[in-house]
Design a protein around this motif. Sequence first.
Motif, PDB file in Angstrom:
ATOM      1  N   ILE A  26       0.848  -1.191   0.000  1.00 15.80           N
ATOM      2  CA  ILE A  26       0.000   0.000   0.000  1.00 15.80           C
ATOM      3  C   ILE A  26       0.884   1.242   0.000  1.00 15.80           C
ATOM      4  CG2 ILE A  26      -1.801   1.267   1.240  1.00 15.80           C
ATOM      5  CD1 ILE A  26      -2.623  -1.371   2.540  1.00 15.80           C
ATOM      6  N   CYS A  32       1.109   5.166   0.820  1.00 17.35           N
ATOM      7  CA  CYS A  32       0.390   6.030   1.753  1.00 17.35           C
ATOM      8  C   CYS A  32       1.196   7.295   2.026  1.00 17.35           C
ATOM      9  CB  CYS A  32       0.103   5.288   3.061  1.00 17.35           C
ATOM     10  SG  CYS A  32       1.604   4.749   3.923  1.00 17.35           S
ATOM     11  N   LEU A  81      -3.189  10.011   3.971  1.00 21.29           N
ATOM     12  CA  LEU A  81      -3.649   9.280   2.796  1.00 21.29           C
ATOM     13  C   LEU A  81      -3.420   7.785   2.992  1.00 21.29           C
ATOM     14  CD1 LEU A  81      -4.866   9.848  -0.023  1.00 21.29           C
ATOM     15  CD2 LEU A  81      -2.530   9.821  -0.914  1.00 21.29           C
ATOM     16  N   ARG A  82      -4.507   7.028   3.118  1.00 21.14           N
ATOM     17  CA  ARG A  82      -4.508   5.562   3.230  1.00 21.14           C
ATOM     18  C   ARG A  82      -3.757   5.052   4.465  1.00 21.14           C
ATOM     19  NH1 ARG A  82      -3.375   2.671  -2.452  1.00 21.14           N
ATOM     20  NH2 ARG A  82      -4.571   1.053  -1.380  1.00 21.14           N
ATOM     21  N   GLN A  84      -5.058   4.785   7.581  1.00 19.92           N
ATOM     22  CA  GLN A  84      -5.946   3.867   8.293  1.00 19.92           C
ATOM     23  C   GLN A  84      -6.036   2.527   7.573  1.00 19.92           C
ATOM     24  OE1 GLN A  84      -9.762   5.499   9.218  1.00 19.92           O
ATOM     25  NE2 GLN A  84     -10.518   3.643  10.206  1.00 19.92           N
ATOM     26  N   GLU A  85      -5.996   2.555   6.252  1.00 16.36           N
ATOM     27  CA  GLU A  85      -6.080   1.308   5.487  1.00 16.36           C
ATOM     28  C   GLU A  85      -4.899   0.399   5.792  1.00 16.36           C
ATOM     29  OE1 GLU A  85      -6.274  -0.195   0.812  1.00 16.36           O
ATOM     30  OE2 GLU A  85      -6.340   1.940   1.305  1.00 16.36           O
ATOM     31  N   VAL A  86      -3.722   0.983   5.985  1.00 14.47           N
ATOM     32  CA  VAL A  86      -2.524   0.190   6.284  1.00 14.47           C
ATOM     33  C   VAL A  86      -2.726  -0.623   7.559  1.00 14.47           C
ATOM     34  CG1 VAL A  86      -0.100   0.332   6.960  1.00 14.47           C
ATOM     35  CG2 VAL A  86      -0.942   1.727   5.075  1.00 14.47           C
ATOM     36  N   LYS A  93      -5.660  -3.267   7.317  1.00 10.24           N
ATOM     37  CA  LYS A  93      -5.245  -4.481   6.604  1.00 10.24           C
ATOM     38  C   LYS A  93      -4.373  -5.371   7.493  1.00 10.24           C
ATOM     39  CE  LYS A  93      -7.251  -3.656   2.669  1.00 10.24           C
ATOM     40  NZ  LYS A  93      -8.385  -4.500   2.207  1.00 10.24           N
TER      41      LYS A  93
END
Length: 282
Positions: free
Chosen positions: A230, A232, A238-239, A241-243, A246
């Motif tokens: 990912i 970020c 940017l992204r 929280q997604e890191v 996941k």
Amino acid sequence: MSSSSPSKQRSGEQRRGSSSSAKKGDARSTITILVLGDEGVGKSSLISTFVSRHFSEVVSGIMTPVRLPPSEPDVTSAITTILDSQQGDKALLLNASSMSRSSEGSLASLLQKQTTTTGTTAAGVPGDTTTTTSTQQQRQQQQQAAHHKKVDSIILVYDLDRVETFYRLENHWLPLIERYYDGEIPVIVAGNKWDLVRPAGVTTEEQSLVRSRQQLVSLLQRFRFVRQCIKCSAKNLLRVQEVFTKAQQAVLYPFSPLFSLTTGQLTPACQKALTRIFRMYD
């Protein structure tokens, strides 16, 4: 009364079923995530931004362990502990040296060479200050090594603006993680500082995207325990929280019961379950 009893019975079974499924879902109560990577790639900034939802220009060199309560039910119901690291590769080498036999070219011999180099003063003159500093560093590495043994997933960070940090993933970090954890710990690769990446032109941008995609695919093919890569930016939120999401999901929803990373095929249990489903509904 005879007509109402079956409905009551069914509702009771549904309540029991829902409660049992809730218990199964809550089987894992804690998740420990370890953040690794070279110095200066933004590990502490990622953690700080994720926790505070705000980017801070001033962040300590290494964050204290962060303990987060369970979030929304659709994300995770487990307590998450995030561990920052400083020179985390040396801590892993310290652990690996105690587990593996000492041989030339092994992680143990590499650690011994690093320790010898660190313990030597300038011009070869022995000094008490260097010895004390070396001892303190060794204690810190031992403390980190103890924490590193009990992790559920790893976030491996590199700097998108420093290509050498990406090459060290393939040549240094991932082989070290694979050897120490036997490839059983899921890894999320996070390319930080996306805000600094500014290609010169359209052609250069297209070429860089193709090259970057090829490098990531090669990384995923070689190291099967890497779940996702990912890009970020901690500065732009940017992204980020997604890191971490996941990394949590890799623990809560492992696909090892369904798919074998070694053989590249569905597991026998998964094949048996799918065959039964097709027979029942075909």
